[in-house]
Design a protein around this motif. Structure first.
Motif, PDB file in Angstrom:
ATOM      1  N   ARG A   6      -5.665  -5.981  -6.225  1.00  0.00           N
ATOM      2  CA  ARG A   6      -5.474  -6.185  -7.660  1.00  0.00           C
ATOM      3  C   ARG A   6      -4.000  -6.400  -7.991  1.00  0.00           C
ATOM      4  O   ARG A   6      -3.638  -7.290  -8.770  1.00  0.00           O
ATOM      5  CB  ARG A   6      -6.009  -4.959  -8.416  1.00  0.00           C
ATOM      6  CG  ARG A   6      -5.933  -5.133  -9.912  1.00  0.00           C
ATOM      7  CD  ARG A   6      -6.527  -3.964 -10.650  1.00  0.00           C
ATOM      8  NE  ARG A   6      -6.169  -4.057 -12.057  1.00  0.00           N
ATOM      9  CZ  ARG A   6      -6.236  -3.029 -12.890  1.00  0.00           C
ATOM     10  NH1 ARG A   6      -6.669  -1.857 -12.458  1.00  0.00           N
ATOM     11  NH2 ARG A   6      -5.899  -3.186 -14.150  1.00  0.00           N
ATOM     12  N   LEU A  42      -6.529   9.307  -1.787  1.00  0.00           N
ATOM     13  CA  LEU A  42      -7.300   8.079  -2.049  1.00  0.00           C
ATOM     14  C   LEU A  42      -8.039   7.605  -0.794  1.00  0.00           C
ATOM     15  O   LEU A  42      -7.508   7.654   0.308  1.00  0.00           O
ATOM     16  CB  LEU A  42      -6.368   6.969  -2.509  1.00  0.00           C
ATOM     17  CG  LEU A  42      -5.914   6.967  -3.964  1.00  0.00           C
ATOM     18  CD1 LEU A  42      -4.989   5.787  -4.205  1.00  0.00           C
ATOM     19  CD2 LEU A  42      -7.101   6.901  -4.910  1.00  0.00           C
ATOM     20  N   THR A  44       0.530   3.792  -2.771  1.00  0.00           N
ATOM     21  CA  THR A  44      -0.488   4.859  -2.839  1.00  0.00           C
ATOM     22  C   THR A  44      -0.021   6.138  -2.140  1.00  0.00           C
ATOM     23  O   THR A  44      -0.765   7.111  -2.112  1.00  0.00           O
ATOM     24  CB  THR A  44      -1.808   4.407  -2.175  1.00  0.00           C
ATOM     25  OG1 THR A  44      -1.569   4.149  -0.794  1.00  0.00           O
ATOM     26  CG2 THR A  44      -2.362   3.169  -2.830  1.00  0.00           C
ATOM     27  N   ALA A  90      -2.597   3.683  -9.223  1.00  0.00           N
ATOM     28  CA  ALA A  90      -3.322   4.594  -8.334  1.00  0.00           C
ATOM     29  C   ALA A  90      -3.572   5.937  -9.002  1.00  0.00           C
ATOM     30  O   ALA A  90      -4.501   6.649  -8.645  1.00  0.00           O
ATOM     31  CB  ALA A  90      -2.538   4.799  -7.032  1.00  0.00           C
ATOM     32  N   TYR A 113      -0.512   9.474  -3.562  1.00  0.00           N
ATOM     33  CA  TYR A 113      -1.923   9.858  -3.703  1.00  0.00           C
ATOM     34  C   TYR A 113      -2.619   9.803  -2.345  1.00  0.00           C
ATOM     35  O   TYR A 113      -3.489   8.951  -2.115  1.00  0.00           O
ATOM     36  CB  TYR A 113      -2.624   8.925  -4.694  1.00  0.00           C
ATOM     37  CG  TYR A 113      -1.958   8.890  -6.043  1.00  0.00           C
ATOM     38  CD1 TYR A 113      -2.289   9.822  -7.018  1.00  0.00           C
ATOM     39  CD2 TYR A 113      -0.974   7.950  -6.329  1.00  0.00           C
ATOM     40  CE1 TYR A 113      -1.665   9.809  -8.255  1.00  0.00           C
ATOM     41  CE2 TYR A 113      -0.334   7.938  -7.566  1.00  0.00           C
ATOM     42  CZ  TYR A 113      -0.686   8.870  -8.516  1.00  0.00           C
ATOM     43  OH  TYR A 113      -0.059   8.868  -9.732  1.00  0.00           O
ATOM     44  N   SER A 145       0.818  -1.214   0.000  1.00  0.00           N
ATOM     45  CA  SER A 145       0.000   0.000   0.000  1.00  0.00           C
ATOM     46  C   SER A 145       0.856   1.270   0.000  1.00  0.00           C
ATOM     47  O   SER A 145       0.337   2.361  -0.230  1.00  0.00           O
ATOM     48  CB  SER A 145      -0.965   0.007   1.194  1.00  0.00           C
ATOM     49  OG  SER A 145      -0.240   0.026   2.396  1.00  0.00           O
ATOM     50  N   ASP A 200      -7.355  -0.461  -0.620  1.00  0.00           N
ATOM     51  CA  ASP A 200      -7.497  -1.906  -0.462  1.00  0.00           C
ATOM     52  C   ASP A 200      -7.723  -2.597  -1.800  1.00  0.00           C
ATOM     53  O   ASP A 200      -7.137  -3.646  -2.082  1.00  0.00           O
ATOM     54  CB  ASP A 200      -8.664  -2.222   0.486  1.00  0.00           C
ATOM     55  CG  ASP A 200      -8.379  -1.753   1.909  1.00  0.00           C
ATOM     56  OD1 ASP A 200      -7.203  -1.471   2.207  1.00  0.00           O
ATOM     57  OD2 ASP A 200      -9.328  -1.668   2.708  1.00  0.00           O
ATOM     58  N   ALA A 201      -8.567  -1.991  -2.645  1.00  0.00           N
ATOM     59  CA  ALA A 201      -8.866  -2.600  -3.939  1.00  0.00           C
ATOM     60  C   ALA A 201      -7.611  -2.650  -4.806  1.00  0.00           C
ATOM     61  O   ALA A 201      -7.338  -3.658  -5.476  1.00  0.00           O
ATOM     62  CB  ALA A 201      -9.978  -1.810  -4.639  1.00  0.00           C
ATOM     63  N   LEU A 202      -6.837  -1.552  -4.797  1.00  0.00           N
ATOM     64  CA  LEU A 202      -5.601  -1.507  -5.588  1.00  0.00           C
ATOM     65  C   LEU A 202      -4.591  -2.549  -5.105  1.00  0.00           C
ATOM     66  O   LEU A 202      -3.962  -3.240  -5.914  1.00  0.00           O
ATOM     67  CB  LEU A 202      -4.965  -0.122  -5.479  1.00  0.00           C
ATOM     68  CG  LEU A 202      -5.533   0.985  -6.359  1.00  0.00           C
ATOM     69  CD1 LEU A 202      -5.044   2.348  -5.884  1.00  0.00           C
ATOM     70  CD2 LEU A 202      -5.137   0.749  -7.806  1.00  0.00           C
ATOM     71  N   PRO A 244      -7.145   7.286 -12.167  1.00  0.00           N
ATOM     72  CA  PRO A 244      -8.306   8.191 -12.127  1.00  0.00           C
ATOM     73  C   PRO A 244      -7.890   9.658 -12.209  1.00  0.00           C
ATOM     74  O   PRO A 244      -8.618  10.484 -12.754  1.00  0.00           O
ATOM     75  CB  PRO A 244      -8.940   7.893 -10.750  1.00  0.00           C
ATOM     76  CG  PRO A 244      -8.414   6.564 -10.359  1.00  0.00           C
ATOM     77  CD  PRO A 244      -7.061   6.465 -10.954  1.00  0.00           C
ATOM     78  N   SER A 282     -10.845   2.418   0.982  1.00  0.00           N
ATOM     79  CA  SER A 282     -11.412   1.304   0.209  1.00  0.00           C
ATOM     80  C   SER A 282     -10.745   1.202  -1.163  1.00  0.00           C
ATOM     81  O   SER A 282     -10.527   0.105  -1.678  1.00  0.00           O
ATOM     82  CB  SER A 282     -12.919   1.493   0.052  1.00  0.00           C
ATOM     83  OG  SER A 282     -13.183   2.731  -0.587  1.00  0.00           O
ATOM     84  N   ASP A 283     -10.402   2.357  -1.749  1.00  0.00           N
ATOM     85  CA  ASP A 283      -9.687   2.345  -3.031  1.00  0.00           C
ATOM     86  C   ASP A 283      -8.298   1.746  -2.866  1.00  0.00           C
ATOM     87  O   ASP A 283      -7.830   0.992  -3.729  1.00  0.00           O
ATOM     88  CB  ASP A 283      -9.561   3.768  -3.590  1.00  0.00           C
ATOM     89  CG  ASP A 283     -10.908   4.355  -3.972  1.00  0.00           C
ATOM     90  OD1 ASP A 283     -11.835   3.551  -4.205  1.00  0.00           O
ATOM     91  OD2 ASP A 283     -11.019   5.592  -4.018  1.00  0.00           O
TER      92      ASP A 283
END
Lengths: 344, 261
Positions: free
Chosen positions: B117, B106, B100, B154, B103, B97, B112-114, B157, B109-110
């Motif tokens: 993935r 963020l 991230t 990350a 960023y 993590s 965690d999803a990243l 978007p 939850s974003d």
């Protein structure tokens, strides 16, 4: 130095504490310790009388005396222990992240030695003038840190700052030795007392200045938890993650000096809290600074509150220098951790 | 996405790069090959902003590298350095993590999803809940790969995070994970329009997964182009100083297969 693998201690794998839970437990222990420490000493205040005394003066014969002991002596002192312990532990954690070395501590870049030199110079040259001691210690710690940082920057990165710090420390202690040689008996006593550390200087005016200052610097350091994590990966990796190294190093060193300098000036040198407390917290929580930093503050506050309680109460009516207590307990405890078989 | 023009670089008295130019477009994987000391890592260092170029210029997303500060740079490119040296006790998800960190806006939850993935792409989803230091060297390498994948994804978007620079990402991996890591990098380049630059030692891995190759010797470009054009007995002799045979790959006739003697 960062490339050298330093011995670290690891706990056996198992269920881990989370930072919020550990913080909650430490906070409860801290409050209990503060109440107990505030109640005990040369004058013992019954715990049952504490709530009343904290809210006002109860109408008992002893009440007025207890009230003044509690408010004039004990409360400033235990709150001072919280401030100093929390600040030293946070500063230690920040230095360990900056140097990527679990054995780093604020003294490494000359903060403690510079402060001690300033204080000793004030004692000997200023004729044991106490109003001069604290400012001199503060200026000394800042100057030593600044010199170590400046000289280190000419070389390459943190290793040379560390080496410059070692040299600055040696020079400072040598000059302290020289002053010790020149000092008269009265100065020598003050000097020794200062070198061993004490929280006896706690007063409300001192807290009114040091409290907001310490909280402010701690808050600024806490904001850098991401950068400290990134530094654990490596300096190059921290740069890749968006942290400009030179400003980051400068910020962490300056903030640490601004945090520890005034504390050292007010208490003298208190060993081992900055080194051992972050290390212990890291053992339990891991190295993620998001949880490590706030937990280290609480753990440092608790450690110093306990140590000062001991220092005040084991040899009533006299008291031990707190630096002696922290090193005497912290040292063997650290050795026990190292030799417990968990050392890698 | 990354344009380098006439790059030169000196380290102390030694010239490590001379007049190297390259163009790396979105959706493309560029492999950099060369012997030890040929300047591969120096080139990656200059492109990452770690080393200053003594000549030439680097453009990232159309802007000169020198104009971007560390924070802005981190939102444009992620770097996987050679042999990471993390010796502090962190969990696998904490390490991944960190991608991230450029960023901070963020949502958790974003993040965690990243992380999930990226760990899936690095075949490291089963590392969740483990400590980084308890993993083997190759497993740690995959976790670090997941970390830089997080960093580069990350920014999607926000319209940034387009370049992935990998320095010998397969160095300590077994053959299966060498293939799967480069396949993941290749697929990411195609699907997410990333520009991927990858320093490699295995010539055949490079031929399999890179769209174009840059061959370096003594800091200079020996050949630059599609694998089939670049990998010839002559260039390989020049780069590696040993004789090599190049034959069509038995499973894919368009791809060269290099056999060193």
């Amino acid at each position: 130095m960062s490339a050298v693998t330093t011995p670290t201690i690891s706990l056996p794998p198992g269920p881990r504490w989370t930072a919020p839970r550990l913080c909650a437990v430490l906070a409860l222990l801290l409050v209990a310790t503060l109440l107990a420490a505030a109640a005990s000493g040369a004058v013992n205040i019954p715990l049952s009388a504490l709530p009343g005394l904290l809210l006002g003066v109860p109408d008992t014969p002893d009440g007025a005396m207890w009230h003044s002991v509690l408010w004039q002596v004990r409360l400033p002192r235990v709150l001072f222990a919280v401030l100093v312990g929390g600040g030293l532990a946070l500063a230690g954690a920040a230095m360990q992240a900056l140097f990527r070395n679990p054995l780093a501590e604020p003294g490494l870049v000359g903060i403690s030695a510079g402060g001690a030199l300033g204080a000793v110079a004030a004692i000997v040259l200023g004729g044991a003038n106490f109003t001069l001691m604290a400012p001199a210690a503060f200026v000394g710690s800042l100057l030593a840190t600044l010199i170590a940082y400046r000289l280190g920057r000419i070389g390459h990165g943190m290793d040379s700052i560390l080496l410059a710090g070692v040299a600055i420390n040696a020079i400072c202690w040598a000059i302290i030795g020289l002053f010790t040689y020149l000092a008269n008996d009265a100065q020598l006593r003050t000097l020794t007392f200062w070198n061993l550390g004490s929280l006896a200087g706690a007063t409300w005016p001192l807290l009114a200045f040091l409290g907001p200052w310490t909280v402010l610097i701690c808050a600024l350091l806490l904001r850098d938890w991401r950068a400290m994590n990134a530094l654990l990966l490596g300096e190059r990796e921290a740069h890749h993650l968006g942290f400009a190294l030179k400003p980051l190093r400068r910020r962490l060193i300056v903030l640490t000096a601004l945090l520890v300098g005034p504390l050292v000036a007010a208490t003298g040198t208190i060993g081992f809290v900055g080194l051992v407390v972050p290390h212990l917290v890291r053992l339990v929580l891991g190295a993620d600074h998001r949880g490590l930093l706030p937990t280290a503050i609480l753990a440092g506050a608790l450690a110093l509150a306990l140590a000062d309680w001991l220092a005040r109460t084991v040899v009533i009516p006299s008291e031990l220098p707190i630096g002696v207590v922290t090193s005497l307990i912290g040292g063997p405890f650290f050795l026990w951790l190292l030799t417990r078989g968990g050392a890698r | 996405m990354i344009t380098a023009r006439h790059l030169g670089c000196r380290r102390g008295q030694r010239t490590v790069l001379t007049d190297v130019s390259l163009e790396l477009a979105a959706g493309e994987v560029l492999g950099v090959l060369g012997a030890n000391g040929a300047g591969k890592s120096s080139l990656l260092g200059v492109l990452a902003g770690d080393l200053a170029a003594s000549h030439g210029e680097v453009l990232i997303a159309g802007r000169p590298l020198a104009e971007l500060d560390s924070a802005a740079l981190a939102r444009h490119r992620a770097v996987l350095p050679q042999s990471p040296t993390l010796s502090f006790d962190l969990s696998v998800t904490e390490v991944v993590s960190m991608g991230t960190y450029p960023y901070p806006e963020l949502a958790p939850s974003d993040v965690d999803a990243l992380v999930e993935r990226a760990l899936l792409l690095a075949d490291g989803l089963h590392f969740v809940g483990r400590r980084y230091l308890q993993l083997s060297g190759g497993e740690q390498q995959r976790v670090q790969f997941a970390r830089v994948v997080v960093q580069v994804l990350a920014g999607k978007p926000a319209g940034s995070g387009h370049c992935l620079l990998l320095d010998e990402p397969t160095a300590s991996l077994d053959p299966r994970h060498q293939q799967s890591l480069l396949a993941a990098a290749h697929d990411l380049a195609r699907q997410e329009q990333l520009a991927v630059l990858c320093v490699l030692h295995d010539v055949n891995l490079a031929a399999r997964w890179c769209d174009r190759l840059l061959l370096l010797a003594s800091g200079e470009t020996v050949a630059y182009g599609a694998p089939a054009e670049v990998l010839t007995p002559d260039t390989l002799q020049q780069v590696y100083q040993i004789p090599a045979a190049v034959v069509p790959h038995p499973h894919d006739a368009g791809r060269p297969l290099v056999l060193f003697d």
